[in-house]
Design an enzyme around this catalytic site. Sequence first.
Site, mmCIF file in Angstrom:
data_model
loop_
_atom_site.group_PDB
_atom_site.id
_atom_site.type_symbol
_atom_site.label_atom_id
_atom_site.label_comp_id
_atom_site.label_asym_id
_atom_site.label_seq_id
_atom_site.Cartn_x
_atom_site.Cartn_y
_atom_site.Cartn_z
ATOM 1 C CB SER A 142 -0.895 0.002 1.246
ATOM 2 O OG SER A 142 -1.557 1.241 1.415
ATOM 3 C CE1 TYR A 155 -5.034 -1.690 4.874
ATOM 4 C CE2 TYR A 155 -3.738 0.215 4.211
ATOM 5 C CZ TYR A 155 -4.449 -0.918 3.877
ATOM 6 O OH TYR A 155 -4.574 -1.299 2.557
#
Length: 251
Positions: A142, A155
């Site tokens: 990501s 995250y």
Amino acid sequence: MPLPSFNLTGRRALITGSSQGIGRDLAHTLASAGAEVIINGRNPEKLARVVDEFAAENLTVRACAFDVADEAAVIAGAKEVGAIDILINNAGIHRRGPLADMPLADWQAVLDSNLTGPFLVARAFVSGMIERGSGKIINICSIMSNLARPTTGNYAASKGGLAMLTKAMTAEWAQHNIQINGIAPGYLDTPLNAPLVNDPKFSDWVKSRTPSRRWGKPEDLAGAAIFFAAPASDYVNGQILTIDGGMLAVV
């Protein structure tokens, strides 16, 4: 017909978390390039619907349901799936919240799914790749492997860890002709990001912060996925390719 170095005919691929969003698009991409694709998720009914939709397009796909964060389930799933040539670790979750107030359960759930899950799944399949002397592992990282925003601590930690796990896998497994690389999407319009896409203030921030001036789409990852899965990348290893519309390139 794809160029030979990008042709996946005869290759078997497992894509975790592929009943919707990025994973579903990646499954469609690899199947369209000739691969036999096994889709994965925790919901057998959702997976069955995707199998039927792909079959209607004459794409070779089947399903195997298991939770990537459950070690016993991963081992059982690997036995059911059998040998594969390509693994895409895509399954992941997000539970937003400030770190100072974050319940341990929310922290642990995200780490279990996004970081421990790829380790468990790769570990379950890599022995077969080592034995055959070939394999491709693609970890879906990501932009949060490099950046963080308030309420994304769990995250960001998981995706930063996944980027380093990609390099660690390379350090140990590249000698067996296994290529392990990562794709790091920027802000994509997916079901996981629906609350952000539907927030006008945040959506405007994404578009103003991204040189391409738009949200990304799952299909924007297709070219990178084919490259990393195909013979074209046989001497590419330990790389994280960011696909973010230019966000990391500017201040």
